[in-house]
Design an enzyme around this catalytic site. Structure first.
Site, PDB file in Angstrom:
ATOM      1  N   ARG A  16      -1.642  41.498  56.264  1.00 13.65           N
ATOM      2  CA  ARG A  16      -2.134  40.555  55.245  1.00 13.65           C
ATOM      3  C   ARG A  16      -1.277  39.282  55.253  1.00 13.65           C
ATOM      4  NH1 ARG A  16      -0.495  37.399  51.183  1.00 13.65           N
ATOM      5  NH2 ARG A  16       0.761  39.055  50.255  1.00 13.65           N
ATOM      6  N   ASP A  17      -0.044  39.377  54.780  1.00 15.24           N
ATOM      7  CA  ASP A  17       0.800  38.172  54.683  1.00 15.24           C
ATOM      8  C   ASP A  17       1.062  37.598  56.076  1.00 15.24           C
ATOM      9  OD1 ASP A  17       2.543  36.221  53.646  1.00 15.24           O
ATOM     10  OD2 ASP A  17       3.445  37.623  52.240  1.00 15.24           O
ATOM     11  N   HIS A 208       9.326  40.924  46.790  1.00 14.16           N
ATOM     12  CA  HIS A 208       8.660  40.427  48.003  1.00 14.16           C
ATOM     13  C   HIS A 208       9.430  39.184  48.447  1.00 14.16           C
ATOM     14  CE1 HIS A 208       4.715  39.323  50.118  1.00 14.16           C
ATOM     15  NE2 HIS A 208       5.299  38.143  50.058  1.00 14.16           N
ATOM     16  N   HIS A 210      10.682  36.338  51.304  1.00 15.07           N
ATOM     17  CA  HIS A 210      10.497  35.654  52.593  1.00 15.07           C
ATOM     18  C   HIS A 210      11.868  35.222  53.088  1.00 15.07           C
ATOM     19  CE1 HIS A 210       6.071  35.256  53.135  1.00 15.07           C
ATOM     20  NE2 HIS A 210       6.132  35.712  51.891  1.00 15.07           N
ATOM     21  N   CYS A 241       2.600  31.771  53.436  1.00 16.61           N
ATOM     22  CA  CYS A 241       1.405  31.331  52.727  1.00 16.61           C
ATOM     23  C   CYS A 241       0.956  29.987  53.284  1.00 16.61           C
ATOM     24  CB  CYS A 241       1.719  31.199  51.234  1.00 16.61           C
ATOM     25  SG  CYS A 241       0.351  30.486  50.317  1.00 16.61           S
ATOM     26  N   ASN A 250       7.993  36.765  56.213  1.00 20.65           N
ATOM     27  CA  ASN A 250       8.566  37.726  55.254  1.00 20.65           C
ATOM     28  C   ASN A 250       9.851  38.308  55.819  1.00 20.65           C
ATOM     29  OD1 ASN A 250       5.497  37.855  54.913  1.00 20.65           O
ATOM     30  ND2 ASN A 250       6.226  38.947  53.110  1.00 20.65           N
TER      31      ASN A 250
HETATM   32  N1  COA Z   1     -14.422  36.338  48.702  1.00 19.98           N
HETATM   33  C1  COA Z   1     -15.354  35.698  49.429  1.00 19.98           C
HETATM   34  N2  COA Z   1     -15.841  34.496  49.140  1.00 19.98           N
HETATM   35  C2  COA Z   1     -15.409  33.928  48.018  1.00 19.98           C
HETATM   36  C3  COA Z   1     -14.452  34.536  47.187  1.00 19.98           C
HETATM   37  C4  COA Z   1     -13.947  35.790  47.564  1.00 19.98           C
HETATM   38  N3  COA Z   1     -13.016  36.430  46.875  1.00 19.98           N
HETATM   39  N4  COA Z   1     -14.212  33.719  46.153  1.00 19.98           N
HETATM   40  C5  COA Z   1     -14.979  32.643  46.315  1.00 19.98           C
HETATM   41  N5  COA Z   1     -15.705  32.760  47.451  1.00 19.98           N
HETATM   42  C6  COA Z   1     -16.650  31.806  48.019  1.00 19.98           C
HETATM   43  C7  COA Z   1     -17.720  31.368  47.065  1.00 19.98           C
HETATM   44  O1  COA Z   1     -18.797  32.261  47.103  1.00 19.98           O
HETATM   45  C8  COA Z   1     -18.073  30.002  47.583  1.00 19.98           C
HETATM   46  O2  COA Z   1     -18.873  30.137  48.730  1.00 19.98           O
HETATM   47  P1  COA Z   1     -19.949  29.020  49.132  1.00 19.98           P
HETATM   48  O3  COA Z   1     -19.151  27.769  49.400  1.00 19.98           O
HETATM   49  O4  COA Z   1     -20.580  29.578  50.379  1.00 19.98           O
HETATM   50  O5  COA Z   1     -20.842  28.906  47.952  1.00 19.98           O
HETATM   51  C9  COA Z   1     -16.742  29.474  48.054  1.00 19.98           C
HETATM   52  O6  COA Z   1     -15.930  30.627  48.352  1.00 19.98           O
HETATM   53  C10 COA Z   1     -16.041  28.621  47.029  1.00 19.98           C
HETATM   54  O7  COA Z   1     -16.005  29.330  45.806  1.00 19.98           O
HETATM   55  P2  COA Z   1     -15.171  28.825  44.542  1.00 19.98           P
HETATM   56  O8  COA Z   1     -15.288  29.811  43.453  1.00 19.98           O
HETATM   57  O9  COA Z   1     -15.529  27.393  44.269  1.00 19.98           O
HETATM   58  O10 COA Z   1     -13.728  28.971  45.082  1.00 19.98           O
HETATM   59  P3  COA Z   1     -12.709  27.847  45.541  1.00 19.98           P
HETATM   60  O11 COA Z   1     -13.195  27.113  46.724  1.00 19.98           O
HETATM   61  O12 COA Z   1     -12.251  27.090  44.348  1.00 19.98           O
HETATM   62  O13 COA Z   1     -11.511  28.825  46.022  1.00 19.98           O
HETATM   63  C11 COA Z   1     -10.362  30.921  45.859  1.00 19.98           C
HETATM   64  C12 COA Z   1     -10.869  29.694  45.131  1.00 19.98           C
HETATM   65  C13 COA Z   1      -9.372  31.627  44.979  1.00 19.98           C
HETATM   66  C14 COA Z   1     -11.515  31.822  46.183  1.00 19.98           C
HETATM   67  C15 COA Z   1      -9.717  30.488  47.192  1.00 19.98           C
HETATM   68  O14 COA Z   1      -8.831  29.432  46.956  1.00 19.98           O
HETATM   69  C16 COA Z   1      -8.969  31.618  47.848  1.00 19.98           C
HETATM   70  O15 COA Z   1      -9.562  32.587  48.315  1.00 19.98           O
HETATM   71  N6  COA Z   1      -7.643  31.499  47.951  1.00 19.98           N
HETATM   72  C17 COA Z   1      -6.810  32.520  48.544  1.00 19.98           C
HETATM   73  C18 COA Z   1      -5.530  31.928  48.959  1.00 19.98           C
HETATM   74  C19 COA Z   1      -4.613  32.946  49.593  1.00 19.98           C
HETATM   75  O16 COA Z   1      -4.976  34.069  49.902  1.00 19.98           O
HETATM   76  N7  COA Z   1      -3.385  32.502  49.842  1.00 19.98           N
HETATM   77  C20 COA Z   1      -2.407  33.304  50.485  1.00 19.98           C
HETATM   78  C21 COA Z   1      -1.949  34.478  49.726  1.00 19.98           C
HETATM   79  S1  COA Z   1      -0.895  34.096  48.373  1.00 19.98           S
HETATM   80 ZN    ZN Z   2       4.375  36.448  50.890  1.00 21.63          ZN
END
Ligand code: COA
Ligand code: ZN
Length: 324
Positions: A16-17, A208, A210, A241, A250
């Protein structure tokens, strides 16, 4: 002082990370094979993948396939990172053991990483808790940037405790404090952990770290000293990240287990198996990995005496008259 067998619990987070931060897409087959291999190594928990937006984290866009195809070993907790309700629904459809909800203690990193204010994230995660609560899936909450934010700087203990309290009030099972960009240092860690252990004796607490600034193992020892017994770490020292400026790997699993074993801790992890698994990473990800143990071997992996060394070694008498 030897730790006389104190039990520690190690969580492997490389798939994952680690993989979230790789530019090369790791095939689903290879991800599954690596998780299966890690499942044989004695980890308490494996963070398999994340159910995030595939636009935000394209490297993990195959989360369902990976989760459905791995061979689960009884006793290992299979967890996944989840940022919102959509992610929780996807995770539940794959029968995960635990969801690991994520938000940041700092406003800037939360906005950069999750595109929400902290308050919006909390509301989303509270909804996730209410969806998951009626299942037998455990809930852990990871607080990013809990020991420093790359945009805001220091994060106060009071702020960490405040967010922890809000989740503790929702009756989550565990919480993880994340040093997302390696800003923590040992005395800070000791101080934070003592506060947290005292304030939340009933929560399963994980740290956790890094290794961004080389303090990961030192911080681990400081946390153990303060009463923490669970740690995330990543095979080969992969990790980081993509939405945190300057983030790197990490704490490296084989370095961590190697050190803890030498100091007499019981980790349950098979170090030889972990080192063998780490050895495939450079080919898999297409670059060298940070692990020092992969380069140097274990402390007592001795080398043969170089054939040319024989006569060149002076006898002890030659040193007798010299000072230190
Ligand atoms: N799984 C799959 N798709 C997702 C989702 C999820 N958990 N959450 C949102 N989406 C999709 C939506 O359906 C939408 O799709 P579309 O463009 O085809 O309509 C799109 O993503 C945008 O959705 P929205 O609610 O506007 O989200 P956003 O663009 O503001 O993003 C997060 C918010 C949280 C979903 C996104 O920033 C994210 O997944 N971040 C994870 C960051 C991460 O893992 N960082 C490292 C670990 S700390
Ligand atoms: Zn981390």
């Amino acid at each position: 002082m030897p730790a006389s067998g104190k039990r520690l619990y190690i969580h492997e987070v490389a798939t994952r990370d680690g993989f979230q931060n790789e530019t090369r897409f790791i095939d689903t087959d290879h991800k599954v094979a690596l998780v299966n291999r890690l499942s044989q190594c004695g980890f308490a928990k494996i963070e398999v993948t994340s159910f995030t937006s595939p636009k935000a984290i394209p490297a993990l866009r195959d989360a369902e396939a990976v989760m459905q195809r791995i061979a689960r070993v009884p006793g290992v907790v299979y967890t996944v990172l989840v940022p919102n309700v959509r992610g929780a629904e996807r995770a539940l459809s794959c029968g995960v053991d635990e969801v690991n909800l994520v938000m940041s203690v700092s406003e800037s990193h939360n906005r950069g990483n999750l595109r929400m204010t902290r308050e919006q994230s909390f509301t989303q995660l509270r909804d996730v808790v209410s969806v998951v609560r009626d299942t037998n899936v455990a809930i852990n909450v990871s607080l990013s940037t809990a020991m420093g934010c790359p945009m805001e700087g220091d994060v106060s203990i009071a702020e960490v405790l405040r967010w922890m309290q809000r989740f503790a009030d929702l009756d989550v099972h565990g919480m993880t404090l994340c040093d997302t960009t390696g800003m923590a240092y040992p005395s800070q860690v000791g101080n934070l952990c003592r506060h947290v252990v005292e304030a939340f004796p009933d929560l399963e607490l994980t740290l956790h770290f890094h290794n961004t600034r080389g303090m990961g193992l030192a911080n681990t020892l400081a946390a153990i000293e303060a009463g923490i017994d669970r740690f995330d770490s990543s095979l080969g020292g992969l990790g980081g990240c993509p939405y945190a400026p300057g983030a790197t790997g990490n704490v490296c699993t084989e370095e961590l287990v190697h050190m803890l074993e030498l100091d007499g801790y019981e980790t349950g992890v098979n170090l030889a198996g972990v080192i063998d698994a780490a050895a495939i990473l450079p080919d898999l990800v297409g670059h060298a990995v940070p692990s020092q143990i992969l380069k140097a071997g274990r402390r007592l992996d001795l080398h043969p005496m170089p054939a040319t060394a024989g006569d060149a070694i002076p006898d002890q008498d030659a040193f007798a008259h010299r000072g230190p």
